[in-house]
Design a protein around this motif. Structure first.
Motif, PDB file in Angstrom:
ATOM      1  N   LEU A  44       0.831  -1.207   0.000  1.00  0.00           N
ATOM      2  CA  LEU A  44       0.000   0.000   0.000  1.00  0.00           C
ATOM      3  C   LEU A  44       0.865   1.256   0.000  1.00  0.00           C
ATOM      4  N   VAL A  45       1.947   1.231   0.757  1.00  0.00           N
ATOM      5  CA  VAL A  45       2.827   2.401   0.832  1.00  0.00           C
ATOM      6  C   VAL A  45       3.507   2.652  -0.511  1.00  0.00           C
ATOM      7  N   ILE A  46       3.993   1.595  -1.152  1.00  0.00           N
ATOM      8  CA  ILE A  46       4.662   1.744  -2.454  1.00  0.00           C
ATOM      9  C   ILE A  46       3.691   2.286  -3.488  1.00  0.00           C
ATOM     10  N   THR A  47       2.460   1.770  -3.484  1.00  0.00           N
ATOM     11  CA  THR A  47       1.456   2.265  -4.432  1.00  0.00           C
ATOM     12  C   THR A  47       1.136   3.728  -4.165  1.00  0.00           C
ATOM     13  N   THR A  48       1.096   4.114  -2.890  1.00  0.00           N
ATOM     14  CA  THR A  48       0.857   5.517  -2.537  1.00  0.00           C
ATOM     15  C   THR A  48       1.920   6.409  -3.150  1.00  0.00           C
ATOM     16  N   PHE A  49       3.196   6.040  -2.969  1.00  0.00           N
ATOM     17  CA  PHE A  49       4.280   6.867  -3.509  1.00  0.00           C
ATOM     18  C   PHE A  49       4.323   6.836  -5.034  1.00  0.00           C
ATOM     19  N   ALA A  50       3.908   5.720  -5.629  1.00  0.00           N
ATOM     20  CA  ALA A  50       3.865   5.642  -7.093  1.00  0.00           C
ATOM     21  C   ALA A  50       2.839   6.622  -7.654  1.00  0.00           C
ATOM     22  N   ILE A  51       1.684   6.708  -6.991  1.00  0.00           N
ATOM     23  CA  ILE A  51       0.642   7.632  -7.443  1.00  0.00           C
ATOM     24  C   ILE A  51       1.080   9.076  -7.221  1.00  0.00           C
ATOM     25  N   LEU A  52       1.757   9.338  -6.094  1.00  0.00           N
ATOM     26  CA  LEU A  52       2.278  10.681  -5.854  1.00  0.00           C
ATOM     27  C   LEU A  52       3.330  11.051  -6.893  1.00  0.00           C
ATOM     28  N   ALA A  53       4.138  10.070  -7.289  1.00  0.00           N
ATOM     29  CA  ALA A  53       5.137  10.323  -8.328  1.00  0.00           C
ATOM     30  C   ALA A  53       4.464  10.653  -9.652  1.00  0.00           C
ATOM     31  N   LEU A  54       3.342   9.996  -9.938  1.00  0.00           N
ATOM     32  CA  LEU A  54       2.597  10.263 -11.165  1.00  0.00           C
ATOM     33  C   LEU A  54       2.051  11.686 -11.167  1.00  0.00           C
ATOM     34  N   ALA A  55       1.825  12.239  -9.991  1.00  0.00           N
ATOM     35  CA  ALA A  55       1.295  13.602  -9.912  1.00  0.00           C
ATOM     36  C   ALA A  55       2.290  14.626 -10.458  1.00  0.00           C
ATOM     37  N   LEU A  56       3.579  14.312 -10.421  1.00  0.00           N
ATOM     38  CA  LEU A  56       4.587  15.271 -10.896  1.00  0.00           C
ATOM     39  C   LEU A  56       4.465  15.547 -12.393  1.00  0.00           C
ATOM     40  N   PRO A  57       4.453  14.517 -13.267  1.00  0.00           N
ATOM     41  CA  PRO A  57       4.221  14.811 -14.686  1.00  0.00           C
ATOM     42  C   PRO A  57       2.838  15.385 -14.959  1.00  0.00           C
ATOM     43  N   THR A  58       1.880  15.058 -14.101  1.00  0.00           N
ATOM     44  CA  THR A  58       0.540  15.641 -14.255  1.00  0.00           C
ATOM     45  C   THR A  58       0.597  17.145 -14.036  1.00  0.00           C
ATOM     46  N   ILE A  59       1.380  17.571 -13.049  1.00  0.00           N
ATOM     47  CA  ILE A  59       1.540  19.010 -12.797  1.00  0.00           C
ATOM     48  C   ILE A  59       2.217  19.687 -13.976  1.00  0.00           C
ATOM     49  N   VAL A  60       3.231  19.016 -14.531  1.00  0.00           N
ATOM     50  CA  VAL A  60       3.919  19.574 -15.711  1.00  0.00           C
ATOM     51  C   VAL A  60       2.943  19.715 -16.868  1.00  0.00           C
ATOM     52  N   ALA A  61       2.140  18.666 -17.096  1.00  0.00           N
ATOM     53  CA  ALA A  61       1.154  18.715 -18.179  1.00  0.00           C
ATOM     54  C   ALA A  61       0.147  19.839 -17.945  1.00  0.00           C
ATOM     55  N   LEU A  62      -0.196  20.056 -16.700  1.00  0.00           N
ATOM     56  CA  LEU A  62      -1.156  21.102 -16.354  1.00  0.00           C
ATOM     57  C   LEU A  62      -0.632  22.486 -16.725  1.00  0.00           C
ATOM     58  N   THR A  63       0.666  22.675 -16.580  1.00  0.00           N
ATOM     59  CA  THR A  63       1.241  23.994 -16.847  1.00  0.00           C
ATOM     60  C   THR A  63       1.369  24.307 -18.339  1.00  0.00           C
ATOM     61  N   VAL A  64       1.402  23.266 -19.176  1.00  0.00           N
ATOM     62  CA  VAL A  64       1.592  23.503 -20.613  1.00  0.00           C
ATOM     63  C   VAL A  64       0.329  23.223 -21.428  1.00  0.00           C
ATOM     64  N   GLU A  65      -0.668  22.597 -20.801  1.00  0.00           N
ATOM     65  CA  GLU A  65      -1.883  22.213 -21.513  1.00  0.00           C
ATOM     66  C   GLU A  65      -2.787  23.424 -21.756  1.00  0.00           C
ATOM     67  N   THR A  66      -3.404  23.438 -22.937  1.00  0.00           N
ATOM     68  CA  THR A  66      -4.341  24.520 -23.271  1.00  0.00           C
ATOM     69  C   THR A  66      -5.777  24.019 -23.417  1.00  0.00           C
ATOM     70  N   ARG A  67      -5.945  22.712 -23.523  1.00  0.00           N
ATOM     71  CA  ARG A  67      -7.283  22.170 -23.689  1.00  0.00           C
ATOM     72  C   ARG A  67      -8.053  22.220 -22.371  1.00  0.00           C
ATOM     73  N   THR A  68      -9.353  22.332 -22.492  1.00  0.00           N
ATOM     74  CA  THR A  68     -10.208  22.357 -21.309  1.00  0.00           C
ATOM     75  C   THR A  68     -11.304  21.297 -21.425  1.00  0.00           C
ATOM     76  N   LEU A  69     -11.846  20.924 -20.273  1.00  0.00           N
ATOM     77  CA  LEU A  69     -12.943  19.974 -20.201  1.00  0.00           C
ATOM     78  C   LEU A  69     -13.865  20.455 -19.094  1.00  0.00           C
ATOM     79  N   ALA A  70     -15.125  20.644 -19.424  1.00  0.00           N
ATOM     80  CA  ALA A  70     -16.100  21.219 -18.482  1.00  0.00           C
ATOM     81  C   ALA A  70     -15.625  22.567 -17.976  1.00  0.00           C
ATOM     82  N   GLY A  71     -14.900  23.288 -18.832  1.00  0.00           N
ATOM     83  CA  GLY A  71     -14.453  24.631 -18.503  1.00  0.00           C
ATOM     84  C   GLY A  71     -13.131  24.701 -17.783  1.00  0.00           C
ATOM     85  N   LEU A  72     -12.574  23.549 -17.379  1.00  0.00           N
ATOM     86  CA  LEU A  72     -11.319  23.531 -16.635  1.00  0.00           C
ATOM     87  C   LEU A  72     -10.249  22.793 -17.423  1.00  0.00           C
ATOM     88  N   ASN A  73      -8.986  23.085 -17.098  1.00  0.00           N
ATOM     89  CA  ASN A  73      -7.860  22.387 -17.720  1.00  0.00           C
ATOM     90  C   ASN A  73      -8.064  20.880 -17.592  1.00  0.00           C
TER      91      ASN A  73
END
Length: 301
Positions: A44-73
């Motif tokens: 459970l702990v390893i999966t937790t950190f894996a998902i948190l690690a996935l959040a990092l590229p998600t943040i990067v994508a958020l900063t460069v993405e221009t598309r929206t869905l339901a009005g939000l990035n």
């Protein structure tokens, strides 16, 4: 023959790996709980950190993405789910980690852990995949495979929430040990109420076909204008508010119990019970208000 005292009963049922003691959460608090989870529930702990690690590229994508869905990035939703699912798994790691050694080895317990992990990974993967496509993940009925995927997501959500019920049973069976009565009761009631309130509010969203409820039928077309961070509507009923409170009872009640053990040990169970009633009432209130088509946010906020 005399009956064993409550103190000796607590010692006998102390979680494996925790020294026997009649102490309170003053010597076994949040840091010790986290350390125990890391030692005993590594999957459970390893999966937790894996998902948190996935959040990092998600943040990067958020900063460069221009598309929206339901009005939000498009990456806003995956980021929120990364954070919420990681917190859920980390909390489960603490609960499952407090189980007695013989309980942790049981097939149904290991099966529950496996189902929770698989459900979390597939849920996050699908939400991220749909975001990359610029498509909605929830309530997307635009194609046959997306209908099936959404139904599977509902099943995964139920499994994730049901993990709280398993954790409640395991912590109850383990007994207070060194946790202190308030912290122990906070964990048991926290997990138990999260299961009940999470299921009820989750099914309310699913049965409604979405999180918005408009009293006059003027359903908003997107999520713009919601309150910061949470995104709950300021104009119509939003079932996500009740769902949020219900799901986070399992983090709030243990903290209340731990603090009460340190400040007023004899009254700590009562403090937990009062807070449990308050959080249950808040969840029910938010659910009723949303179902009436009204926002839980005061006008003008």
């Amino acid at each position: 023959m005399t009956a064993p005292s409550s103190a000796s009963h607590a010692v006998a049922r102390a979680p494996t790996g925790v020294a026997n003691s009649t102490g309170t959460s003053g010597d076994y608090g949040p840091l010790a709980l986290i350390a125990g989870a890391v030692r005993r529930e590594r999957a459970l702990v390893i999966t937790t950190f894996a998902i948190l690690a996935l959040a990092l590229p998600t943040i990067v994508a958020l900063t460069v993405e221009t598309r929206t869905l339901a009005g939000l990035n498009v990456w806003i939703k995956p980021l929120k789910f990364d954070a919420s699912v990681a917190l859920l798994l980390a909390t489960y790691a603490i609960g499952f980690g407090l189980a007695r050694a013989d309980d942790r080895r049981r097939l149904w317990v290991r099966g529950a852990v496996g189902l929770v992990i698989v459900s979390a990974v597939l849920e996050i993967a699908y939400i991220s995949f749909q975001a990359a496509r610029g498509e909605a993940s929830h309530f997307n009925l635009s194609s046959r495979w997306e209908i099936v995927a959404f139904q599977l997501m509902g099943m995964f959500a139920v499994i994730l929430t049901a993990g709280a019920a398993v954790a409640a049973v395991l912590v109850w069976r383990a007994g207070p040990g060194r946790l202190g009565n308030g912290l122990w009761l906070g964990l048991v009631l926290g997990f138990g109420l999260t299961f009940v309130l999470g299921i009820v509010t989750g099914f309310a969203i699913g049965g409604n076909g979405g999180h918005f409820v408009a009293a006059a039928g003027a359903m908003p077309g997107n999520d713009l204008g919601g309150i910061p961070v949470f995104g709950w509507s300021r104009e119509v009923g939003d079932l996500r508010a009740a769902h949020f409170v219900g799901l986070h009872v399992m983090q709030i009640l243990p903290l209340v119990g731990w603090a009460a053990d340190r400040l007023a040990p004899r009254a700590s169970p009562w403090a937990v019970l009062v807070m449990a009633l308050a959080l249950t009432g808040l969840t029910v209130w938010a659910l009723v208000v949303a179902l009436s088509g009204q926002s839980v946010v005061p006008a003008g906020w």
